[in-house]
Design an enzyme around this catalytic site. Structure first.
Site, PDB file in Angstrom:
ATOM      1  N   HIS A 130      -2.076  -0.487   3.016  1.00  0.00           N
ATOM      2  CA  HIS A 130      -3.529  -0.698   3.096  1.00  0.00           C
ATOM      3  C   HIS A 130      -4.279   0.402   2.339  1.00  0.00           C
ATOM      4  CE1 HIS A 130      -7.507  -1.348   5.123  1.00  0.00           C
ATOM      5  NE2 HIS A 130      -7.556  -0.029   5.032  1.00  0.00           N
ATOM      6  N   GLU A 131      -3.892   1.649   2.561  1.00  0.00           N
ATOM      7  CA  GLU A 131      -4.571   2.760   1.892  1.00  0.00           C
ATOM      8  C   GLU A 131      -4.335   2.718   0.385  1.00  0.00           C
ATOM      9  OE1 GLU A 131      -6.722   4.227   3.446  1.00  0.00           O
ATOM     10  OE2 GLU A 131      -6.132   3.807   5.504  1.00  0.00           O
ATOM     11  N   HIS A 134      -6.784   0.406  -1.117  1.00  0.00           N
ATOM     12  CA  HIS A 134      -8.078   1.033  -1.402  1.00  0.00           C
ATOM     13  C   HIS A 134      -8.049   1.753  -2.749  1.00  0.00           C
ATOM     14  CE1 HIS A 134     -10.616   0.305   2.017  1.00  0.00           C
ATOM     15  NE2 HIS A 134      -9.766   0.811   2.893  1.00  0.00           N
ATOM     16  N   GLU A 199     -12.853  -3.245   3.425  1.00  0.00           N
ATOM     17  CA  GLU A 199     -11.753  -3.138   4.388  1.00  0.00           C
ATOM     18  C   GLU A 199     -10.932  -4.422   4.415  1.00  0.00           C
ATOM     19  OE1 GLU A 199     -10.503  -0.586   6.177  1.00  0.00           O
ATOM     20  OE2 GLU A 199     -11.924   0.621   5.032  1.00  0.00           O
TER      21      GLU A 199
END
Length: 285
Positions: A130-131, A134, A199
């Site tokens: 997930h990071e 980003h 997100e």
């Protein structure tokens, strides 16, 4: 769809800025506010990663000190098609994580000790993916641009009060006071909506990078419960950094409302489970 919504929201923010600028200070006033806000946020853009990591006392780790974690991040970064980010651990009981860096070449991922204790290897991989999403999506750049425009709107709104008696300002003092209050609130709401949209985009990107949406879904369930039970005192003292975390580190932020920087966790988990139901195989087999 997430990119379309982000673009639409950024266009709305820009249109709000142009409208207020034209109404209050004309094109010259709007340009001046944009330049000042841009200069402030340009400094933040180049230095925000160092500031954020220092704020949370993040300690760098490498293949020697954390071989298993380093290997995992390296593999996921390869799956994502981005350089290996700098890796940090934050000595914090609350399970959480964040990414920073102005572009993929300068990316950094930080996880808390609480996260490493609470989650399984697969769940940690889901969070890291997930990071990395980003970082790959350049969300730091997007949020810097929106912060610049939102900051310029706030400056224009404050400027409105000083020009309330001028011929160039048709609103008068009552209208100027209303503008000073409402314009920054409107800009903040759009900025938060963009943050929530990014997100969802990072959740999807992370699921694709790991190839296992349910890893992240399971991690989010545990992180949500952990963040509600355990305080993050550093984040509470610096709430402006809350939007950087995978789960809102501040208490009272569970609702998917107007004034939250994160989507409702149950909605995120449902979206990830829907992805898993589609049955798309991933790079981790």
């Amino acid at each position: 769809m997430n990119w379309f919504r982000t673009t639409l929201l950024m266009a709305a923010l820009t249109a709000l800025f142009m409208f207020i600028g034209g109404l209050i200070g004309g094109s010259a006033g709007a340009l001046l506010a944009l330049l000042v806000a841009g200069g402030m946020n340009l400094f933040a853009y180049w230095n925000s990663d160092k500031m954020l990591l220092r704020m949370h006392n993040a300690q760098p780790v490498d293949a020697r000190s954390e071989p298993e974690l380093h290997e995992m991040v390296s593999q996921l970064a390869q799956n994502a098609g981005i350089p290996m980010p700098r890796l940090y651990i934050v000595d914090e009981d609350q399970p959480n994580a964040f990414a920073t860096g102005r572009n993929p070449e300068n990316g950094a991922v930080a996880v808390t000790t609480g996260l490493l204790r609470l989650l399984s290897h697969q769940e940690v991989a889901g969070v890291v993916a997930h990071e990395l999403g980003h970082i790959r999506n350049r969300d730091t750049l997007i949020m810097t641009i929106t912060a610049t425009i939102a900051g310029a709107i706030s400056m224009l709104a404050n400027f409105a009060l000083f020009t309330s008696g001028s011929r160039d300002n048709p609103m008068g003092i009552i209208g100027s006071i209303a503008m000073m209050i409402l314009a920054p609130v409107a800009a903040m709401l759009v900025q938060m909506a963009i943050s929530r949209t990014r997100e969802y985009a990072a959740d999807r990107a992370g699921a694709e990078i790991s190839g296992r949406p349910l890893w992240l879904a399971s991690a989010l369930e545990k992180l949500e419960m952990g963040s509600q039970r355990i305080d993050n005192h550093t984040a509470e003292r610096n709430p402006a950094s809350a939007h950087m975390f995978i789960i809102n580190p501040l208490h009272g932020g569970a609702m998917d409302g107007l004034f939250t920087t994160h989507p409702n966790t149950a909605n995120r988990i449902a979206a990830l489970r829907a992805m898993a139901g589609a049955g798309a195989p991933g790079p981790w087999g």
